[in-house]
Design a protein around this motif. Structure first.
Motif, PDB file in Angstrom:
ATOM      1  N   HIS A 101     -17.392 -74.809 -41.166  1.00  0.00           N
ATOM      2  CA  HIS A 101     -18.618 -74.793 -40.353  1.00  0.00           C
ATOM      3  C   HIS A 101     -19.861 -74.972 -41.222  1.00  0.00           C
ATOM      4  CE1 HIS A 101     -16.950 -72.794 -36.427  1.00  0.00           C
ATOM      5  NE2 HIS A 101     -16.150 -73.711 -36.926  1.00  0.00           N
ATOM      6  N   LEU A 102     -19.802 -75.877 -42.171  1.00  0.00           N
ATOM      7  CA  LEU A 102     -20.976 -76.206 -42.975  1.00  0.00           C
ATOM      8  C   LEU A 102     -21.808 -77.250 -42.235  1.00  0.00           C
ATOM      9  CD1 LEU A 102     -19.323 -76.489 -46.500  1.00  0.00           C
ATOM     10  CD2 LEU A 102     -20.368 -74.479 -45.434  1.00  0.00           C
ATOM     11  N   PHE A 103     -23.119 -77.186 -42.430  1.00  0.00           N
ATOM     12  CA  PHE A 103     -24.017 -78.126 -41.763  1.00  0.00           C
ATOM     13  C   PHE A 103     -24.137 -79.388 -42.613  1.00  0.00           C
ATOM     14  CE2 PHE A 103     -25.140 -74.042 -40.026  1.00  0.00           C
ATOM     15  CZ  PHE A 103     -25.326 -74.315 -38.677  1.00  0.00           C
ATOM     16  N   PRO A 104     -23.720 -80.541 -42.085  1.00  0.00           N
ATOM     17  CA  PRO A 104     -23.639 -81.746 -42.914  1.00  0.00           C
ATOM     18  C   PRO A 104     -24.988 -82.282 -43.377  1.00  0.00           C
ATOM     19  CG  PRO A 104     -23.200 -82.263 -40.597  1.00  0.00           C
ATOM     20  CD  PRO A 104     -23.226 -80.768 -40.713  1.00  0.00           C
ATOM     21  N   ARG A 105     -26.067 -81.989 -42.649  1.00  0.00           N
ATOM     22  CA  ARG A 105     -27.382 -82.511 -43.020  1.00  0.00           C
ATOM     23  C   ARG A 105     -28.106 -81.617 -44.028  1.00  0.00           C
ATOM     24  NH1 ARG A 105     -29.071 -86.761 -39.947  1.00  0.00           N
ATOM     25  NH2 ARG A 105     -27.851 -87.219 -38.068  1.00  0.00           N
ATOM     26  N   LEU A 106     -27.513 -80.470 -44.347  1.00  0.00           N
ATOM     27  CA  LEU A 106     -28.103 -79.567 -45.328  1.00  0.00           C
ATOM     28  C   LEU A 106     -27.374 -79.704 -46.657  1.00  0.00           C
ATOM     29  CD1 LEU A 106     -28.505 -76.279 -43.232  1.00  0.00           C
ATOM     30  CD2 LEU A 106     -30.157 -78.139 -43.545  1.00  0.00           C
ATOM     31  N   GLY A 140     -22.587 -73.851 -58.990  1.00  0.00           N
ATOM     32  CA  GLY A 140     -24.013 -74.007 -59.248  1.00  0.00           C
ATOM     33  C   GLY A 140     -24.423 -75.445 -59.488  1.00  0.00           C
ATOM     34  N   GLU A 141     -23.548 -76.220 -60.146  1.00  0.00           N
ATOM     35  CA  GLU A 141     -23.885 -77.611 -60.460  1.00  0.00           C
ATOM     36  C   GLU A 141     -23.767 -78.530 -59.246  1.00  0.00           C
ATOM     37  OE1 GLU A 141     -21.491 -78.833 -63.713  1.00  0.00           O
ATOM     38  OE2 GLU A 141     -22.483 -77.512 -65.165  1.00  0.00           O
ATOM     39  N   ARG A 142     -23.205 -78.028 -58.139  1.00  0.00           N
ATOM     40  CA  ARG A 142     -23.039 -78.837 -56.932  1.00  0.00           C
ATOM     41  C   ARG A 142     -24.063 -78.467 -55.855  1.00  0.00           C
ATOM     42  NH1 ARG A 142     -19.607 -82.778 -58.065  1.00  0.00           N
ATOM     43  NH2 ARG A 142     -18.127 -82.624 -56.345  1.00  0.00           N
ATOM     44  N   ALA A 143     -25.030 -77.648 -56.219  1.00  0.00           N
ATOM     45  CA  ALA A 143     -25.931 -77.027 -55.251  1.00  0.00           C
ATOM     46  C   ALA A 143     -26.685 -78.019 -54.376  1.00  0.00           C
ATOM     47  CB  ALA A 143     -26.935 -76.123 -55.976  1.00  0.00           C
ATOM     48  N   HIS A 144     -27.063 -79.159 -54.922  1.00  0.00           N
ATOM     49  CA  HIS A 144     -27.932 -80.068 -54.181  1.00  0.00           C
ATOM     50  C   HIS A 144     -27.178 -81.249 -53.562  1.00  0.00           C
ATOM     51  CE1 HIS A 144     -31.312 -77.712 -55.481  1.00  0.00           C
ATOM     52  NE2 HIS A 144     -30.906 -77.824 -56.734  1.00  0.00           N
ATOM     53  N   LEU A 145     -25.865 -81.134 -53.535  1.00  0.00           N
ATOM     54  CA  LEU A 145     -25.056 -82.149 -52.861  1.00  0.00           C
ATOM     55  C   LEU A 145     -24.820 -81.757 -51.406  1.00  0.00           C
ATOM     56  CD1 LEU A 145     -22.277 -82.817 -55.535  1.00  0.00           C
ATOM     57  CD2 LEU A 145     -24.279 -84.238 -55.030  1.00  0.00           C
ATOM     58  N   PRO A 146     -24.651 -82.731 -50.513  1.00  0.00           N
ATOM     59  CA  PRO A 146     -24.250 -82.408 -49.144  1.00  0.00           C
ATOM     60  C   PRO A 146     -22.767 -82.062 -49.116  1.00  0.00           C
ATOM     61  CG  PRO A 146     -24.379 -84.782 -49.431  1.00  0.00           C
ATOM     62  CD  PRO A 146     -24.882 -84.175 -50.708  1.00  0.00           C
ATOM     63  N   PRO A 147     -22.311 -81.326 -48.104  1.00  0.00           N
ATOM     64  CA  PRO A 147     -20.905 -80.921 -48.041  1.00  0.00           C
ATOM     65  C   PRO A 147     -19.924 -82.075 -48.116  1.00  0.00           C
ATOM     66  CG  PRO A 147     -22.182 -79.673 -46.452  1.00  0.00           C
ATOM     67  CD  PRO A 147     -23.111 -80.714 -47.026  1.00  0.00           C
ATOM     68  N   VAL A 148     -20.295 -83.251 -47.595  1.00  0.00           N
ATOM     69  CA  VAL A 148     -19.369 -84.388 -47.581  1.00  0.00           C
ATOM     70  C   VAL A 148     -19.003 -84.833 -48.990  1.00  0.00           C
ATOM     71  CG1 VAL A 148     -21.145 -86.185 -47.500  1.00  0.00           C
ATOM     72  CG2 VAL A 148     -18.917 -86.590 -46.445  1.00  0.00           C
ATOM     73  N   LYS A 149     -19.813 -84.478 -49.970  1.00  0.00           N
ATOM     74  CA  LYS A 149     -19.550 -84.863 -51.352  1.00  0.00           C
ATOM     75  C   LYS A 149     -18.645 -83.864 -52.078  1.00  0.00           C
ATOM     76  CE  LYS A 149     -22.258 -88.542 -51.484  1.00  0.00           C
ATOM     77  NZ  LYS A 149     -21.737 -89.914 -51.743  1.00  0.00           N
ATOM     78  N   LEU A 150     -18.222 -82.808 -51.379  1.00  0.00           N
ATOM     79  CA  LEU A 150     -17.405 -81.771 -51.986  1.00  0.00           C
ATOM     80  C   LEU A 150     -15.958 -81.898 -51.546  1.00  0.00           C
ATOM     81  CD1 LEU A 150     -19.739 -78.678 -51.403  1.00  0.00           C
ATOM     82  CD2 LEU A 150     -19.719 -80.249 -53.358  1.00  0.00           C
TER      83      LEU A 150
END
Length: 237
Positions: A101-106, A140-150
């Motif tokens: 339930h992560l928000f994809p636009r955040l 911490g190094e992934r903080a500014h990526l959108p969820p789709v990149k994880l």
């Protein structure tokens, strides 16, 4: 003070939940009672449709039972007002959903900051604390990526960081490894037990994944809406 000197986290007493009325009434949970303690990782396992998620929803203050009570740290949650119940869900319980339930636009860090913002914490402070919790779960190094990149495992860890951001005493996971391969699932649960569980926190995991049973302190089996048995996890045998 409860069993083995541990404080009682959750006490369920005679929980019943049905859906529909009359001849269409179907029982999802039938007279379930149990106690769980701070410092414990408890699993509820059983086949699909056995009532696990319904029980979990009643314990976490999402779904009101038709009968019975739930005490969390000595407080009857279903006797609370709507405002008190909302406060309970925000501050006492952290919920990790099966599908994250992560928000994809955040961004990742913005997703983690959501419960802090809901508590009316300032934006800068919320983002700073969210970064701290991302560091806890190693992202911490992934903080500014959108969820789709994880990856799936990384998204699960973001969901864990968000759940612990409000520092809840009770953490509830609904099928946390269902979307993960075996190795990733075991790493996630091992991480939670090693880094998140402590003597002031209780973790409840609903699962049917036997690959992670070894991490449980106790396992309760649920069938046809009822608890059919309980035992220790493999690591405790």
């Amino acid at each position: 003070m409860g069993k083995n000197g541990k404080d009682l986290a959750v006490k369920a007493n005679g929980l019943v939940k049905w859906f529909g009325e009359g001849e269409a009434r179907t029982y999802a949970v039938r007279d379930v009672s149990f106690e769980a303690y701070l410092g414990e990782m408890l699993y509820i396992e059983g086949p699909s449709g056995s009532g696990k998620t319904t029980l979990l929803s009643m314990i976490s203050g999402i779904l009101r039972p038709n009968a019975g009570s739930v005490e969390v740290e000595g407080r009857d949650i279903w006797a609370l007002t709507d405002d008190q119940l909302a406060d309970f869900r925000l501050n006492t319980v952290g919920f990790v959903f099966q599908d994250y339930h992560l928000f994809p636009r955040l961004t990742t860090v913005e997703n983690v900051a959501i419960p802090l913002i809901l508590k009316k914490t300032g934006w800068d402070e919320s983002m700073g604390k969210a970064m701290e919790y991302l560091e806890v779960v190693g992202l911490g190094e992934r903080a500014h990526l959108p969820p789709v990149k994880l990856s799936g495992g990384e998204q699960q860890r973001v969901a864990i960081a968000r759940a612990i951001a409000s520092r809840p005493d009770i953490l509830i996971f609904d099928e946390p490894t269902a979307s993960l391969d075996g190795d990733t699932g075991r790493r996630i649960v091992d991480f939670v037990k090693t880094n998140i569980l402590n003597e002031k926190r209780f973790i409840l995991i609903v699962t049917h994944d036997s690959r992670i049973f070894e991490y449980a302190d106790r396992i309760m089996r649920m069938e046809d809406g009822a608890i059919k048995g309980a035992g220790k996890g493999t690591s405790e045998k």
